[in-house]
Design a protein around this motif. Structure first.
Motif, PDB file in Angstrom:
ATOM      1  N   LYS A  59      40.798  57.518  -5.216  1.00 58.73           N
ATOM      2  CA  LYS A  59      40.177  58.878  -5.848  1.00 58.73           C
ATOM      3  C   LYS A  59      40.812  58.337  -7.652  1.00 58.73           C
ATOM      4  N   ARG A  60      39.767  58.194  -8.321  1.00 52.66           N
ATOM      5  CA  ARG A  60      40.981  58.434 -10.131  1.00 52.66           C
ATOM      6  C   ARG A  60      42.239  59.805 -10.086  1.00 52.66           C
ATOM      7  N   LEU A  61      42.476  60.275 -11.095  1.00 52.86           N
ATOM      8  CA  LEU A  61      43.680  60.674 -11.387  1.00 52.86           C
ATOM      9  C   LEU A  61      43.421  61.652 -11.270  1.00 52.86           C
ATOM     10  N   HIS A  62      41.994  62.951 -11.891  1.00 53.80           N
ATOM     11  CA  HIS A  62      42.028  63.601 -11.321  1.00 53.80           C
ATOM     12  C   HIS A  62      40.873  64.125 -10.453  1.00 53.80           C
ATOM     13  N   SER A  66      36.749  56.852  -7.079  1.00 53.03           N
ATOM     14  CA  SER A  66      36.678  55.945  -8.051  1.00 53.03           C
ATOM     15  C   SER A  66      35.635  55.503  -7.891  1.00 53.03           C
ATOM     16  N   GLU A  67      35.247  53.783  -8.588  1.00 54.06           N
ATOM     17  CA  GLU A  67      34.552  52.617  -8.190  1.00 54.06           C
ATOM     18  C   GLU A  67      34.750  51.521  -6.893  1.00 54.06           C
ATOM     19  N   SER A  68      35.811  52.072  -6.666  1.00 53.46           N
ATOM     20  CA  SER A  68      35.504  51.082  -5.096  1.00 53.46           C
ATOM     21  C   SER A  68      35.580  52.050  -4.290  1.00 53.46           C
ATOM     22  N   GLU A  69      34.362  53.022  -4.454  1.00 51.97           N
ATOM     23  CA  GLU A  69      33.931  54.199  -3.146  1.00 51.97           C
ATOM     24  C   GLU A  69      32.429  53.698  -2.692  1.00 51.97           C
ATOM     25  N   GLN A  70      31.916  52.579  -4.041  1.00 50.51           N
ATOM     26  CA  GLN A  70      30.736  51.725  -3.700  1.00 50.51           C
ATOM     27  C   GLN A  70      29.969  51.160  -2.536  1.00 50.51           C
ATOM     28  N   TYR A  71      31.622  50.458  -2.026  1.00 51.51           N
ATOM     29  CA  TYR A  71      31.932  49.584  -1.241  1.00 51.51           C
ATOM     30  C   TYR A  71      32.363  49.809  -0.033  1.00 51.51           C
ATOM     31  N   ILE A  72      32.494  50.770  -0.115  1.00 52.60           N
ATOM     32  CA  ILE A  72      33.361  51.621   1.217  1.00 52.60           C
ATOM     33  C   ILE A  72      32.564  52.322   2.121  1.00 52.60           C
ATOM     34  N   ILE A  73      31.326  52.942   1.261  1.00 54.63           N
ATOM     35  CA  ILE A  73      30.519  53.906   1.838  1.00 54.63           C
ATOM     36  C   ILE A  73      29.839  52.839   3.019  1.00 54.63           C
TER      37      ILE A  73
END
Length: 136
Positions: A59-62, A66-73
């Motif tokens: 996740k991002r700070l808020h 994060s953009e990495s989630e697209q690879y994890i899904i």
């Protein structure tokens, strides 16, 4: 008794940590090339009883993904397809790489070994698993 296995998922490699059978202690296990992750898990679960996968949730700070989630899904979909009876729990992994690196420094690990990204991933997976166990 079954173990809990944690994965710090990355595009190139995944850090792996696992509990003892009593689910008290989280220990770094290994690092696996991401492309080999499912086959590695198939082999591991054929030898060890795993009751839960804990997967880091970047996740991002808020708090947004994060953009990495697209690879994890897609990985999560493959994981569910291959292991439909093993549940998956997601754990916020913000700052785990930083904490892992700081842990390496305070543990006296040499500068050369601290450059080993695989070791950082393995320690990050251990931190993710420790967070999960702490919040049970």
């Amino acid at each position: 008794m079954a173990r809990i296995l944690a994965i710090d998922y990355g595009q190139k490699r995944c850090g792996i940590a696992v509990t003892d059978e009593s689910k008290i202690i989280a220990s770094g296990l290994t690092t696996v090339d991401t492309k080999n992750m499912i086959s590695w898990l198939i082999e591991y679960t054929s030898k060890e009883d795993v009751e839960l996968f804990v997967i880091g949730e970047p996740k991002r700070l808020h708090g947004e993904a994060s953009e990495s989630e697209q690879y994890i899904i897609p990985f999560l979909k493959k994981l569910h397809h291959e292991f439909p009876k093993i549940p998956v729990k997601r754990i916020d992994e913000r700052f785990t790489s930083k904490i892992a690196f700081d842990t390496m420094i305070t543990s006296g690990i040499s500068k050369k070994k601290r450059r080993d990204k695989a070791l950082v991933d393995q320690i990050s997976a251990t931190i993710i698993l420790q967070d999960y166990l702490y919040n049970l």
